[in-house]
Design a protein around this motif. Structure first.
Motif, PDB file in Angstrom:
ATOM      1  N   THR A 194       0.818  -1.214   0.000  1.00  0.00           N
ATOM      2  CA  THR A 194       0.000   0.000   0.000  1.00  0.00           C
ATOM      3  C   THR A 194       0.849   1.259   0.000  1.00  0.00           C
ATOM      4  OG1 THR A 194      -0.128  -0.106   2.407  1.00  0.00           O
ATOM      5  CG2 THR A 194      -1.940  -1.099   1.160  1.00  0.00           C
ATOM      6  N   LEU A 195       2.107   1.166   0.466  1.00  0.00           N
ATOM      7  CA  LEU A 195       2.959   2.347   0.569  1.00  0.00           C
ATOM      8  C   LEU A 195       4.174   2.316  -0.337  1.00  0.00           C
ATOM      9  CD1 LEU A 195       3.025   2.903   4.460  1.00  0.00           C
ATOM     10  CD2 LEU A 195       1.663   4.147   2.770  1.00  0.00           C
ATOM     11  N   THR A 217       4.397  -5.601   6.209  1.00  0.00           N
ATOM     12  CA  THR A 217       3.495  -4.448   6.256  1.00  0.00           C
ATOM     13  C   THR A 217       2.530  -4.543   7.438  1.00  0.00           C
ATOM     14  OG1 THR A 217       1.654  -5.349   4.938  1.00  0.00           O
ATOM     15  CG2 THR A 217       3.540  -4.472   3.731  1.00  0.00           C
ATOM     16  N   THR A 243       0.556  -0.601  10.623  1.00  0.00           N
ATOM     17  CA  THR A 243      -0.073   0.413   9.783  1.00  0.00           C
ATOM     18  C   THR A 243       0.829   1.621   9.592  1.00  0.00           C
ATOM     19  OG1 THR A 243      -2.249  -0.280  10.591  1.00  0.00           O
ATOM     20  CG2 THR A 243      -2.104   1.880   9.530  1.00  0.00           C
ATOM     21  N   GLY A 244       0.988   2.027   8.331  1.00  0.00           N
ATOM     22  CA  GLY A 244       1.797   3.207   8.032  1.00  0.00           C
ATOM     23  C   GLY A 244       3.273   2.937   7.874  1.00  0.00           C
ATOM     24  N   THR A 245       3.677   1.666   7.999  1.00  0.00           N
ATOM     25  CA  THR A 245       5.097   1.317   7.916  1.00  0.00           C
ATOM     26  C   THR A 245       5.285   0.084   7.039  1.00  0.00           C
ATOM     27  OG1 THR A 245       5.506   2.156  10.155  1.00  0.00           O
ATOM     28  CG2 THR A 245       7.156   0.685   9.233  1.00  0.00           C
ATOM     29  N   GLU A 295       8.188   5.071   6.199  1.00  0.00           N
ATOM     30  CA  GLU A 295       6.994   5.736   6.709  1.00  0.00           C
ATOM     31  C   GLU A 295       6.687   6.902   5.787  1.00  0.00           C
ATOM     32  OE1 GLU A 295       6.953   6.726  10.846  1.00  0.00           O
ATOM     33  OE2 GLU A 295       8.138   4.968  11.400  1.00  0.00           O
ATOM     34  N   ALA A 296       5.423   7.059   5.448  1.00  0.00           N
ATOM     35  CA  ALA A 296       5.048   8.073   4.464  1.00  0.00           C
ATOM     36  C   ALA A 296       5.504   9.467   4.872  1.00  0.00           C
ATOM     37  CB  ALA A 296       3.534   8.052   4.264  1.00  0.00           C
ATOM     38  N   ALA A 297       5.459   9.765   6.170  1.00  0.00           N
ATOM     39  CA  ALA A 297       5.801  11.111   6.632  1.00  0.00           C
ATOM     40  C   ALA A 297       7.307  11.331   6.735  1.00  0.00           C
ATOM     41  CB  ALA A 297       5.152  11.379   7.982  1.00  0.00           C
TER      42      ALA A 297
END
Length: 379
Positions: A237-238, A252, A255-257, A288-290
């Motif tokens: 997903t990322l 995965t 969540t978010g990583t 991480e997206a951020a």
């Protein structure tokens, strides 16, 4: 059932390691005064410990050293969940756990684990399922007998927790591995994929002419067949990971990583905003997206042990451990988070030894457990 000799052994080691409660200390003193057999066993343990310098050993050990010792023991014999310690008491096994900042190194005699918990939960486990592109669902067995399944667009061969097939269909299918299980899939190009618990892999029975692409949610280890003309891409997903021929693990779960760990070969992993990170063997990239990518060296035994049904945890909070255990064993654990806040543990879980995991928590962290349906309450 625990024998009196085993109970005495547990109490003695708990006192030696400074983990004996006031209530247990009172019980020991009472038994030393009133029970000759208890006293004789206790004095024998004291003499053995003095001779073997067990107290000095316990004082000098730390969590990571102990876990490394356990790993070495497993490498010598994959069926052993702990390593035999010649310096300590004969026929004893070792488990390390940290509770609220204090180290507890516990030796206990090896006894056959009871089967009631695993048996009660086994009937509730979900099967591995293959969801076909046209809507049909096929349940796959994990026993040793080979099973051939003839479909209108493919022939499947399932045996001993692994699936192979022959087909020319390029439509996408999804392999679902439930919590508490793992499974192996061989793709049409010869690429081998090991899927961990609670993982989905979307793939075609047959790759098209341009590229080889699959999609994963959860955790999977890929051993990609080399084909310079057709790059292999794993999508999450990322991120996406592009390879030609290599071995790597992708995770995965959180969540978010997304974590990509390279075992051999080379890969380029790309983030959702166009970031790129090339990896060398022995290194992992956490995305991480951020924040983008963070690259570090990784311990191959830690990252890949799940393929052998083992999970190592390092200074993990009990709340985080229970989340991992729920997925790993395929059973819902319920924990009083306020009661056990601030407690951290180091050790291992063996997928085939749920009873041992629960017993270890009870013995070393004084956690009681209760089984109700498909749920285990820790209190």
């Amino acid at each position: 059932m625990e024998t009196l000799k085993e109970k005495i052994f547990e109490l003695y080691i708990e006192r030696l390691s400074g983990n004996l409660s006031a209530e247990e200390e009172g019980y020991v003193q009472q038994m030393l005064e009133q029970d000759a057999a208890f006293k004789a066993q206790w004095l024998s343990l004291e003499q053995d410990a003095k001779t073997l310098h067990v107290k000095d050993y316990l004082d000098s050990i730390n969590s990571e050293t102990a876990l490394n010792t356990i790993k070495e023991g497993r490498e010598r014999n994959a069926r052993n969940r702990v390593v035999m310690m010649k310096k300590a008491l004969a026929a004893a096994a070792v488990l390390l756990i940290i509770t609220t900042g204090s180290y507890v190194f516990f030796f206990r005699t090896a006894t056959p684990a009871t089967k009631f918990t695993a048996a009660a939960l086994q009937k509730n486990k979900q099967p591995v399922r293959l969801l076909l592109s046209h809507g049909e669902t096929v349940e796959l067995n994990k026993d040793s007998s080979a099973k051939t399944i003839n479909l209108h667009n493919a022939t499947l061969t399932a045996s001993n927790g692994a699936l192979q097939y022959t087909s020319a269909d390029t439509m996408q299918n999804t392999l679902e591995v439930p919590a508490g299980e793992n499974y192996k899939l061989t793709l049409s190009d010869g690429t081998e994929v090991w899927l961990n618990a609670a993982t989905q892999l979307r793939f075609p029975f047959h790759f098209g002419v341009a590229a080889r692409e699959v999609y994963v949610e959860g955790e999977a280890y890929f051993k990609v067949a080399k084909d310079a003309q057709h790059p292999f891409t794993v999508h999450t997903t990322l991120t996406s990971v592009q390879v030609l021929g290599t071995s790597f693990n992708i995770n995965t779960y959180h969540t978010g990583t997304v974590q990509t760990a390279l075992v051999e070969g080379s890969v380029v992993t790309m983030g959702k905003h166009g970031e790129k990170e090339a990896l060398r063997p022995g290194y992992k990239a956490d995305y991480e997206a951020a924040q983008g990518f963070t690259t570090n060296h990784f311990d191959e035994e830690d990252v890949l042990s799940w393929r052998n049904g083992v999970y190592y945890y390092h200074k993990m909070s009990l709340t985080a451990l229970i989340e991992e255990a729920s997925r790993f064993y395929g059973v819902r654990f319920v924990l009083d988070k306020d009661k056990f806040a601030g407690r951290f543990v180091t050790g291992l879980m063996d997928r085939n030894r749920l009873n041992d995991f629960l017993s270890d928590l009870k013995t070393t962290a004084h956690i009681e457990y209760q089984l109700s349906g498909h749920e285990i309450t820790l209190k």
